[in-house]
Design a protein around this motif. Structure first.
Motif, PDB file in Angstrom:
ATOM      1  N   LYS A 142      34.175 -15.787  -8.486  1.00  0.00           N
ATOM      2  CA  LYS A 142      35.598 -15.055  -8.930  1.00  0.00           C
ATOM      3  C   LYS A 142      35.785 -15.829 -10.222  1.00  0.00           C
ATOM      4  O   LYS A 142      36.234 -15.443 -10.595  1.00  0.00           O
ATOM      5  N   SER A 143      35.248 -16.519  -9.998  1.00  0.00           N
ATOM      6  CA  SER A 143      35.839 -17.943 -11.074  1.00  0.00           C
ATOM      7  C   SER A 143      34.321 -19.352 -10.939  1.00  0.00           C
ATOM      8  O   SER A 143      33.996 -19.948  -9.710  1.00  0.00           O
ATOM      9  N   ILE A 144      34.711 -20.376 -11.984  1.00  0.00           N
ATOM     10  CA  ILE A 144      33.049 -21.247 -11.559  1.00  0.00           C
ATOM     11  C   ILE A 144      34.910 -22.003 -12.310  1.00  0.00           C
ATOM     12  O   ILE A 144      34.606 -21.912 -14.006  1.00  0.00           O
ATOM     13  N   ILE A 145      34.093 -23.518 -11.804  1.00  0.00           N
ATOM     14  CA  ILE A 145      34.939 -24.429 -13.285  1.00  0.00           C
ATOM     15  C   ILE A 145      33.358 -25.893 -12.647  1.00  0.00           C
ATOM     16  O   ILE A 145      33.186 -26.089 -12.265  1.00  0.00           O
ATOM     17  N   ARG A 146      33.671 -26.168 -14.565  1.00  0.00           N
ATOM     18  CA  ARG A 146      32.548 -27.064 -14.320  1.00  0.00           C
ATOM     19  C   ARG A 146      33.621 -27.963 -15.588  1.00  0.00           C
ATOM     20  O   ARG A 146      34.166 -27.525 -16.395  1.00  0.00           O
ATOM     21  N   ASN A 147      32.639 -29.677 -15.351  1.00  0.00           N
ATOM     22  CA  ASN A 147      33.575 -30.176 -16.447  1.00  0.00           C
ATOM     23  C   ASN A 147      35.358 -30.203 -16.107  1.00  0.00           C
ATOM     24  O   ASN A 147      36.203 -30.461 -17.674  1.00  0.00           O
ATOM     25  N   GLY A 148      35.965 -29.829 -14.838  1.00  0.00           N
ATOM     26  CA  GLY A 148      37.140 -30.042 -15.119  1.00  0.00           C
ATOM     27  C   GLY A 148      37.820 -27.925 -15.861  1.00  0.00           C
ATOM     28  O   GLY A 148      38.829 -28.078 -15.869  1.00  0.00           O
ATOM     29  N   HIS A 149      37.044 -27.778 -16.405  1.00  0.00           N
ATOM     30  CA  HIS A 149      37.615 -26.097 -17.076  1.00  0.00           C
ATOM     31  C   HIS A 149      36.717 -25.446 -16.393  1.00  0.00           C
ATOM     32  O   HIS A 149      35.895 -25.171 -15.899  1.00  0.00           O
ATOM     33  N   PRO A 150      37.784 -23.854 -16.084  1.00  0.00           N
ATOM     34  CA  PRO A 150      37.238 -22.453 -16.477  1.00  0.00           C
ATOM     35  C   PRO A 150      35.673 -22.026 -17.321  1.00  0.00           C
ATOM     36  O   PRO A 150      35.468 -22.173 -18.645  1.00  0.00           O
ATOM     37  N   HIS A 151      34.826 -21.598 -16.874  1.00  0.00           N
ATOM     38  CA  HIS A 151      33.516 -21.621 -17.265  1.00  0.00           C
ATOM     39  C   HIS A 151      33.071 -20.041 -16.904  1.00  0.00           C
ATOM     40  O   HIS A 151      33.564 -19.903 -15.492  1.00  0.00           O
ATOM     41  N   ASP A 152      32.412 -19.596 -17.654  1.00  0.00           N
ATOM     42  CA  ASP A 152      31.741 -17.738 -16.790  1.00  0.00           C
ATOM     43  C   ASP A 152      30.593 -18.219 -16.409  1.00  0.00           C
ATOM     44  O   ASP A 152      30.164 -17.470 -15.471  1.00  0.00           O
ATOM     45  N   TRP A 153      30.101 -18.893 -16.373  1.00  0.00           N
ATOM     46  CA  TRP A 153      28.415 -19.539 -15.848  1.00  0.00           C
ATOM     47  C   TRP A 153      28.236 -20.560 -16.051  1.00  0.00           C
ATOM     48  O   TRP A 153      28.769 -21.434 -16.156  1.00  0.00           O
ATOM     49  N   SER A 154      26.782 -20.986 -15.191  1.00  0.00           N
ATOM     50  CA  SER A 154      27.035 -22.918 -15.153  1.00  0.00           C
ATOM     51  C   SER A 154      25.329 -22.343 -14.765  1.00  0.00           C
ATOM     52  O   SER A 154      24.805 -21.895 -14.296  1.00  0.00           O
ATOM     53  N   VAL A 155      24.818 -23.913 -14.426  1.00  0.00           N
ATOM     54  CA  VAL A 155      23.359 -23.629 -14.816  1.00  0.00           C
ATOM     55  C   VAL A 155      22.859 -25.396 -14.286  1.00  0.00           C
ATOM     56  O   VAL A 155      23.735 -25.866 -13.769  1.00  0.00           O
ATOM     57  N   ALA A 156      21.322 -25.258 -13.782  1.00  0.00           N
ATOM     58  CA  ALA A 156      21.087 -26.411 -13.116  1.00  0.00           C
ATOM     59  C   ALA A 156      21.526 -28.156 -13.645  1.00  0.00           C
ATOM     60  O   ALA A 156      21.638 -27.915 -14.849  1.00  0.00           O
ATOM     61  N   GLY A 157      21.898 -28.729 -12.931  1.00  0.00           N
ATOM     62  CA  GLY A 157      22.408 -29.920 -12.985  1.00  0.00           C
ATOM     63  C   GLY A 157      23.760 -29.766 -13.011  1.00  0.00           C
ATOM     64  O   GLY A 157      24.323 -31.004 -13.453  1.00  0.00           O
ATOM     65  N   ASP A 158      24.425 -29.349 -13.360  1.00  0.00           N
ATOM     66  CA  ASP A 158      26.136 -29.278 -12.999  1.00  0.00           C
ATOM     67  C   ASP A 158      26.572 -29.177 -11.599  1.00  0.00           C
ATOM     68  O   ASP A 158      26.842 -28.230 -10.987  1.00  0.00           O
TER      69      ASP A 158
END
Ligand code: GDP
Length: 446
Positions: free
Chosen positions: A304-320
């Motif tokens: 439904k949603s992805i948060i990385r580095n404290g912010h919403p993102h549409d996608w994410s990759v290896a290492g996150d």
């Protein structure tokens, strides 16, 4: 060909058209990142050094630093204030020992560095194990103060155990910090004697190539030679690189952005709209609306949603490291230790697998049929081993510093397992026996 019932085992949610994440990622041109593990004997000064490094690169503002210094002084541990930047729980502060992998990030002009601050205390080596499998490179801290190098290095010191572990986990280079040189008045002779010992050990005994080992004189407490240097006594005999120069010369690994998706689940909790999952993308990429599969409970879910580095993102990759909100799944269908994948490229849940391991210095041999504790990332589980071959020959036991092909069988059920070819980080394992690290290696066949 699969039978009808085998097909029916994988639930099939309808997936929308997905974005091409690797090409989107390519366009972001982000600074390459490097995972470091910081190892070394307890009290060698790991936390102080990393804390000071964070301060030097401007990660800590002067006011927070003052506050930390004040509270450290109040607790009667004045010299610990840099270490306090990392030792975040009250319990750790009270004991003055780092207990778990602190997730710390800092940047230079060249790289982003992610650090697991390895605990040196014997009880807490599993914290290092949890962080070490991620590491591309290592910082090894040795204490140059009188007698302390000898204490950390010989007898029961952990410096040796850590070095074997780093080798077995195939880190690509080590920055060895000869630390606390201020306590020996920046003695050139002391530095050279320690340097020769370390080099001989890491190259001749542990098996690192000489080009992988970089030895640097520092004081983590004063910050000397971490990023800059102005101590005349050091300047009189040293004109080599600073610690940061060495780190910046490390070649960052390429991220397996296009590989099969593997997300490790570290924590889960219920939210108003579904289930929140905290984890790490070990390989591949993930995006909103995608369908994820959990082989452990044979269930699937929508992102439904992805948060990385404290912010919403549409996608994410290896290492996150990410937090995802998942829908169409029950909170009890996903647990810490599970691995989330796509439905088309799942991992296998298995009771046994084959791995290639290297043994460390053993007090007594490991027999075929022995029970050990297997660690993979944050998973730890009892296993029975069956030796297949040692250095190419069939045998019934293994001794120190041997390479062996071993069959592992879990004692308490099945776990999601993948080979090192499938996923570099999840393919690495560490083996312990009665609290000692006895071997490490890679998973070859599931
Ligand atoms: P860790 O257990 O390896 O994380 O070690 P700490 O960072 O907690 O440091 C252990 C002790 O050594 C503390 O009292 C520090 O103040 C001290 N220390 C750390 N680095 C230095 C240094 O470069 N010089 C001196 N003189 N003391 C240091």
């Amino acid at each position: 060909t699969k039978t009808e019932s085998e097909h029916a085992q994988i639930p099939q949610k309808k997936e929308p058209k997905l974005l091409d994440i690797p090409s989107l990622y390519e366009k972001e041109h982000e600074k390459p990142s490097i995972h470091l593990v910081v190892s070394g004997h307890v009290d060698s000064g790991k936390s102080t050094m990393i804390g000071r490094l964070l301060y030097e690169v401007g990660m800590v503002d002067e006011r927070s630093m003052q506050k930390l210094k004040q509270s450290a002084a109040n607790a009667g541990k004045g010299s610990f204030s840099y270490a306090w930047l990392l030792d975040s729980t009250d319990e750790e502060r009270a004991r003055g020992v780092t207990m778990d992998v602190a997730d710390t990030t800092f940047e230079s002009s060249k790289h982003i560095y992610q650090i697991g601050d390895a605990p040196g205390h014997k009880d807490f080596i599993s914290g290092m194990i949890a962080g070490a499998y991620l590491s591309d490179y290592a910082i090894l801290v040795v204490d140059a103060s009188p007698n302390n190098f000898e204490r950390g290095f010989f007898s029961n010191g952990q410096t040796r155990e850590h070095a074997y572990l780093l080798r077995a986990l195939s880190v690509k280079g080590i920055a060895v910090c000869v630390n606390k040189l201020d306590t020996v008045d920046w003695s050139y002779e002391r530095f050279i004697a320690i340097k020769e010992n370390i080099l001989d050990f890491l190259v001749s005994k542990v098996g690192f190539k000489e080009t992988m080992v970089h030895i640097v004189p520092v004081s983590g407490l004063s910050g000397e030679n971490l990023i800059k240097r102005d101590e005349p006594k050091l300047l009189s005999w040293y004109n080599g690189p600073t610690l940061m120069n060495i780190l910046d010369d490390f070649v960052p690994p390429t991220k397996p952005v296009k590989a099969s998706l593997r997300i490790t689940v570290n924590d889960t909790y219920r939210s108003a709209k579904g289930v929140c999952v905290q984890g790490r993308v070990e390989s591949g990429n993930v995006q909103n609306n995608q369908v994820l599969f959990n082989v452990s409970t044979n269930s699937d879910a929508y992102v439904k949603s992805i948060i990385r580095n404290g912010h919403p993102h549409d996608w994410s990759v290896a290492g996150d490291n990410i937090t995802m909100q998942l829908t169409d799944i029950d909170a009890n269908e996903i647990r810490p230790g599970d691995i989330l994948t796509t439905t088309s490229q799942p991992v296998k849940k298995t009771k046994s697998f084959i791995a290639e391991i290297q043994t460390f210095d053993l007090l007594r041999p490991i027999l075929s049929g022995a029970t050990l504790v297997l660690h993979r990332g944050r998973l730890s589980a009892p296993v029975v081993i069956k030796l297949q071959s040692v250095n190419g020959k069939k045998v019934r036991h293994i001794t120190s510093r041997k390479t062996a092909i071993v069959k592992f069988t879990f004692l308490d059920g099945s776990y999601p397992i993948c080979t090192v070819d499938d996923c570099k980080t999840l393919g690495k394992i560490i083996l312990r026996r009665e609290g000692d690290t006895v071997a490490a290696g890679v998973i070859r066949k599931v």
